[in-house]
Design an enzyme around this catalytic site. Structure first.
Site, mmCIF file in Angstrom:
data_model
loop_
_atom_site.group_PDB
_atom_site.id
_atom_site.type_symbol
_atom_site.label_atom_id
_atom_site.label_comp_id
_atom_site.label_asym_id
_atom_site.label_seq_id
_atom_site.Cartn_x
_atom_site.Cartn_y
_atom_site.Cartn_z
ATOM 1 C CG ASP A 148 -0.395 -0.084 2.125
ATOM 2 O OD1 ASP A 148 0.904 -0.326 2.466
ATOM 3 O OD2 ASP A 148 -1.409 0.204 3.450
ATOM 4 C CD GLU A 149 5.245 1.457 3.127
ATOM 5 O OE1 GLU A 149 6.557 2.201 2.917
ATOM 6 O OE2 GLU A 149 5.431 0.467 3.720
ATOM 7 C CE LYS A 184 7.295 -4.587 -3.210
ATOM 8 N NZ LYS A 184 7.009 -5.745 -3.135
ATOM 9 C CE1 TYR A 244 9.519 -2.375 -0.010
ATOM 10 C CE2 TYR A 244 8.000 -0.295 0.936
ATOM 11 C CZ TYR A 244 8.234 -1.586 0.160
ATOM 12 O OH TYR A 244 8.090 -2.957 0.561
HETATM 13 P P1 TYD Z 1 8.006 -0.302 9.789
HETATM 14 O O1 TYD Z 1 7.625 -1.249 10.614
HETATM 15 O O2 TYD Z 1 10.063 -0.089 9.218
HETATM 16 O O3 TYD Z 1 7.021 -0.178 8.515
HETATM 17 P P2 TYD Z 1 6.938 0.828 7.256
HETATM 18 O O4 TYD Z 1 8.080 1.704 7.492
HETATM 19 O O5 TYD Z 1 6.941 -0.121 6.504
HETATM 20 O O6 TYD Z 1 6.234 0.954 7.946
HETATM 21 O O7 TYD Z 1 7.989 0.966 10.860
HETATM 22 C C1 TYD Z 1 6.623 0.880 10.930
HETATM 23 C C2 TYD Z 1 6.331 2.466 11.893
HETATM 24 O O8 TYD Z 1 7.609 2.082 12.782
HETATM 25 C C3 TYD Z 1 6.326 3.681 10.390
HETATM 26 O O9 TYD Z 1 6.007 4.129 10.982
HETATM 27 C C4 TYD Z 1 8.626 3.467 11.495
HETATM 28 C C5 TYD Z 1 8.046 3.099 13.178
HETATM 29 N N1 TYD Z 1 9.160 2.776 13.388
HETATM 30 C C6 TYD Z 1 9.931 3.260 15.284
HETATM 31 O O10 TYD Z 1 9.368 4.528 15.176
HETATM 32 N N2 TYD Z 1 11.015 2.892 15.220
HETATM 33 C C7 TYD Z 1 11.480 1.955 14.867
HETATM 34 O O11 TYD Z 1 12.207 1.978 14.848
HETATM 35 C C8 TYD Z 1 10.815 1.198 13.488
HETATM 36 C C9 TYD Z 1 11.987 0.305 12.768
HETATM 37 C C10 TYD Z 1 10.076 1.900 12.730
#
Ligand code: TYD
Length: 352
Positions: free
Chosen positions: A138-139, A169, A165
């Site tokens: 969905d990103e 995708k 990223y």
């Molecule tokens: P993530 O698991 O990296 O997935 P995505 O970026 O694809 O959504 O992150 C999920 C959410 O958590 C995202 O809004 C970023 C936040 N996050 C933190 O606040 N701290 C962290 O250390 C990480 C890895 C992510």
């Protein structure tokens, strides 16, 4: 009776089957589709872990092949042997894409192009080309504002990625649509929300936070913690993929969500509570560059056309079960965090 796009005794090529979603899919499919056999093509990069599948590695319906989706010589012989390709293999961690875009372009864009070209070759050689299933995100739709909660991503929302990223995708996703339109490949595309569940690499927020807390370390929360994600249990996702493979039309696109939107702050508080820790374990850190504010899935098409909706994603139960899995499997994540899991391939496959 509707005719299935895929046979009950199908041979399915899974790419990236040693990663988080791929390995859960291999296990789920072997269990739920007893007629299928599965070939898992994985290059065992940092996040590909053979230990994710030790429980099924001797199943006669399962075969592992070490190879690279960017290499036609690795890909083509396998594509020729199968009825469907389910393409999971991808670089997926946003923070890594901010540090180095290169692997995201070669794996996600070029790798998908090679996979598509392999399917195209089978078709142009007059063979029965496999269905090509692309596991998207969905990103690709970009970011929604927090002050308009009624807005959601539909499949008609313009593709507007904001990060490296998601752009990579989106490139892959658009190639899939192009190969369907231009060469008539039978493609299916899903665009899923954030997955959670067992065997997720502990760089992603849920396993990172849980394992940090077990180790007595604080959890790094980015920015104000108000970013919203829609959390989908990986088994719900696997079930949706099979449903779209079996019931979707050629060229179709479906969003897959968990009906489970949460702010990162809410997520963090729930993890901390489930683990019996205090809020002093939160460390507020600088925000991620270009941090997308909110992702939200409108599930209407998937529910209406395929008749699928999530049943395993609701919190707190589903999150509690996932937290418990990491608490109960310290050997798995300690070997991943230390890098020791990478020796397994040598031990298991040396000389084979
Ligand atoms: P993530 O698991 O990296 O997935 P995505 O970026 O694809 O959504 O992150 C999920 C959410 O958590 C995202 O809004 C970023 C936040 N996050 C933190 O606040 N701290 C962290 O250390 C990480 C890895 C992510």
């Amino acid at each position: 009776m509707t005719s299935k796009a895929i046979r009950d005794d199908a041979k399915v090529l899974v790419t990236g089957g040693c990663g988080f979603i791929g390995s859960n899919f291999v296990r789920f499919a072997l269990e739920n589709r007893p007629g299928w056999s599965i070939i898992n093509l994985d290059c065992l990069s940092y996040s590909g872990n053979l230990e994710n599948l030790t429980d099924i590695e001797d199943d006669p319906r399962y075969e592992f092949v070490k190879g690279d989706i960017r290499n036609m010589e690795d890909v083509e012989p396998l594509v020729k042997r199968c009825d469907a390709v389910i393409h999971f293999a991808a670089e997926s961690h946003v923070d890594r894409s901010i540090l180095d875009a290169g692997p995201f372009i070669t794996s996600n864009v070029q790798g998908t192009q090679v996979m598509l070209d392999a399917v195209r070759r089978v078709k142009s050689d007059g063979g029965k080309a496999p269905v090509f299933f692309f596991v998207g995100t969905d990103e690709v739709y970009g970011s929604l504002p927090l002050d308009q909660p009624e807005l959601m991503f539909t499949e008609e929302t313009p593709i507007q990625p904001r990060g490296v990223y998601s752009a990579s995708k989106a490139g892959a996703d658009l190639l899939v649509q192009a190969y369907h339109e231009t060469f008539g490949l039978d493609t299916r595309t899903t665009r899923c929300s954030n997955n959670f569940g067992p065997y997720q690499f502990p760089e992603k927020v849920i396993p990172l936070f849980v394992t940090n807390l077990i180790e007595g370390q604080q959890v790094p929360l980015y920015g104000d913690g108000l970013n919203v994600r829609d959390w989908l249990h990986v088994d719900d996702h696997c079930e949706a993929i099979i449903a779209v493979l079996e019931k979707g039309a050629a060229g179709s696109i479906y969003n897959v969500g968990g009906n489970n939107e949460r702010t990162n702050l809410e997520l963090t508080h729930l993890i901390i509570e489930l683990m019996g820790k205090g809020k002093d374990m939160i460390r507020h850190v600088e925000d991620r560059l270009g941090h997308d504010r909110r992702y939200a899935i409108d599930p209407t098409r998937l529910k209406g056309e395929i008749g699928w909706q999530p049943t395993r994603s609701a919190w707190p139960e589903a999150l509690e079960e996932t937290v418990k899995w990491y608490v109960d499997h310290p050997d798995w994540w300690k070997r991943v965090k230390s890098g020791a899991y990478r020796e397994y391939y040598e031990k298991q496959y040396a000389g084979r």
